[in-house]
Design a protein around this motif. Structure first.
Motif, mmCIF file in Angstrom:
data_model
loop_
_atom_site.group_PDB
_atom_site.id
_atom_site.type_symbol
_atom_site.label_atom_id
_atom_site.label_comp_id
_atom_site.label_asym_id
_atom_site.label_seq_id
_atom_site.Cartn_x
_atom_site.Cartn_y
_atom_site.Cartn_z
ATOM 1 N N THR A 194 81.309 6.459 -32.126
ATOM 2 C CA THR A 194 82.573 6.194 -31.434
ATOM 3 C C THR A 194 83.627 7.123 -32.007
ATOM 4 O OG1 THR A 194 81.931 3.885 -31.118
ATOM 5 C CG2 THR A 194 84.263 4.420 -30.824
ATOM 6 N N VAL A 195 84.259 7.899 -31.132
ATOM 7 C CA VAL A 195 85.245 8.890 -31.563
ATOM 8 C C VAL A 195 86.522 8.752 -30.735
ATOM 9 C CG1 VAL A 195 83.467 10.524 -32.328
ATOM 10 C CG2 VAL A 195 84.365 10.675 -29.997
ATOM 11 N N PRO A 196 87.663 9.172 -31.315
ATOM 12 C CA PRO A 196 88.917 9.151 -30.556
ATOM 13 C C PRO A 196 89.008 10.373 -29.635
ATOM 14 C CG PRO A 196 89.326 9.823 -32.824
ATOM 15 C CD PRO A 196 87.869 9.493 -32.725
ATOM 16 N N ALA A 197 89.493 10.170 -28.438
ATOM 17 C CA ALA A 197 89.589 11.232 -27.438
ATOM 18 C C ALA A 197 90.425 12.406 -27.933
ATOM 19 C CB ALA A 197 90.189 10.672 -26.151
ATOM 20 N N GLY A 198 89.926 13.615 -27.666
ATOM 21 C CA GLY A 198 90.671 14.832 -27.935
ATOM 22 C C GLY A 198 90.818 15.224 -29.395
ATOM 23 N N GLN A 199 90.273 14.475 -30.309
ATOM 24 C CA GLN A 199 90.407 14.770 -31.739
ATOM 25 C C GLN A 199 89.304 15.726 -32.209
ATOM 26 O OE1 GLN A 199 92.858 13.473 -33.882
ATOM 27 N NE2 GLN A 199 93.785 12.786 -31.973
ATOM 28 N N GLU A 200 89.568 16.439 -33.287
ATOM 29 C CA GLU A 200 88.562 17.299 -33.905
ATOM 30 C C GLU A 200 87.602 16.395 -34.681
ATOM 31 O OE1 GLU A 200 86.980 21.123 -34.345
ATOM 32 O OE2 GLU A 200 88.600 20.398 -33.088
ATOM 33 N N ILE A 201 86.305 16.527 -34.404
ATOM 34 C CA ILE A 201 85.279 15.678 -35.001
ATOM 35 C C ILE A 201 84.425 16.516 -35.951
ATOM 36 C CG2 ILE A 201 83.334 14.128 -34.545
ATOM 37 C CD1 ILE A 201 86.083 13.230 -33.327
ATOM 38 N N ALA A 202 84.342 16.090 -37.192
ATOM 39 C CA ALA A 202 83.478 16.749 -38.185
ATOM 40 C C ALA A 202 82.090 16.134 -38.074
ATOM 41 C CB ALA A 202 84.035 16.550 -39.586
ATOM 42 N N LEU A 203 81.079 16.989 -37.953
ATOM 43 C CA LEU A 203 79.702 16.522 -37.803
ATOM 44 C C LEU A 203 78.889 16.914 -39.026
ATOM 45 C CD1 LEU A 203 77.436 15.272 -36.052
ATOM 46 C CD2 LEU A 203 77.053 17.567 -35.146
ATOM 47 N N ASP A 204 78.345 15.903 -39.678
ATOM 48 C CA ASP A 204 77.443 16.093 -40.816
ATOM 49 C C ASP A 204 76.061 15.677 -40.323
ATOM 50 O OD1 ASP A 204 76.115 16.209 -43.220
ATOM 51 O OD2 ASP A 204 77.186 14.524 -44.127
ATOM 52 N N ALA A 205 75.245 16.673 -39.972
ATOM 53 C CA ALA A 205 73.926 16.394 -39.405
ATOM 54 C C ALA A 205 72.847 16.948 -40.307
ATOM 55 C CB ALA A 205 73.804 17.016 -38.017
ATOM 56 N N ALA A 206 71.748 16.197 -40.407
ATOM 57 C CA ALA A 206 70.596 16.635 -41.194
ATOM 58 C C ALA A 206 69.342 16.468 -40.355
ATOM 59 C CB ALA A 206 70.488 15.803 -42.475
ATOM 60 N N ASN A 207 68.569 17.533 -40.237
ATOM 61 C CA ASN A 207 67.293 17.470 -39.532
ATOM 62 C C ASN A 207 66.214 17.132 -40.556
ATOM 63 O OD1 ASN A 207 64.886 17.813 -38.214
ATOM 64 N ND2 ASN A 207 65.428 19.771 -37.283
ATOM 65 N N ASN A 208 65.849 15.864 -40.574
ATOM 66 C CA ASN A 208 64.806 15.405 -41.488
ATOM 67 C C ASN A 208 63.439 15.385 -40.818
ATOM 68 O OD1 ASN A 208 66.553 14.935 -43.715
ATOM 69 N ND2 ASN A 208 67.315 13.126 -42.658
ATOM 70 N N GLY A 209 63.348 15.972 -39.642
ATOM 71 C CA GLY A 209 62.090 16.016 -38.918
ATOM 72 C C GLY A 209 61.294 17.275 -39.231
#
Length: 134
Positions: free
Chosen positions: A42-57
């Motif tokens: 869930t994110v606020p509209a129009g805001q800059e979103i920081a994504l911390d993603a890890a591919n553990n596959g």
């Protein structure tokens, strides 16, 4: 004792659902073979979103946000590329570094998928919920 067990069971069930109802400008997600953990963001509209993603596959995975109202159906195809809002591709074992994106400005639920063949069919689908910002 039964009340404590019931409360713990309810807490575990709610935790297992993944995601958070409170909007956040920080997303943390693990991409594993055939699933996103958590599955809802869930994110606020129009805001800059920081994504911390890890591919553990064991294979390449994608975190693809489809445009509002667009779904890939049972399989991601080249025709779906025209309906992508934002995409991140991670090789096996990789993590995202300083990745961010602007959240959509339209409120609603956006489908999140992995385009690796067979992954949508296997259930690698999530949801980005865009809510009014502050």
């Amino acid at each position: 004792m039964k009340k404590i067990f019931l409360a713990l069971t309810l807490l575990l069930a709610l935790t297992a659902c993944g995601g958070s109802a409170a909007p956040s400008t920080d997303i943390k997600v693990n991409l594993t073979d055939f699933q996103f953990i958590p599955t809802q963001f869930t994110v606020p509209a129009g805001q800059e979103i920081a994504l911390d993603a890890a591919n553990n596959g064991g294979v390449i995975h994608n975190f693809i946000i489809m445009n509002l109202g667009q779904t890939v159906g049972t399989e991601y195809t080249k025709e779906d590329d025209a309906n992508v809002y934002w995409k991140l591709e991670l090789p096996a074992g990789a993590t995202s570094d300083n990745i961010s994106f602007a959240a959509p400005t339209e409120l609603g639920e956006y489908e999140v998928v992995c385009s690796t063949p067979g992954h949508v069919q296997a259930g690698m689908i999530g949801k980005l919920v865009v809510v009014a910002g502050e």
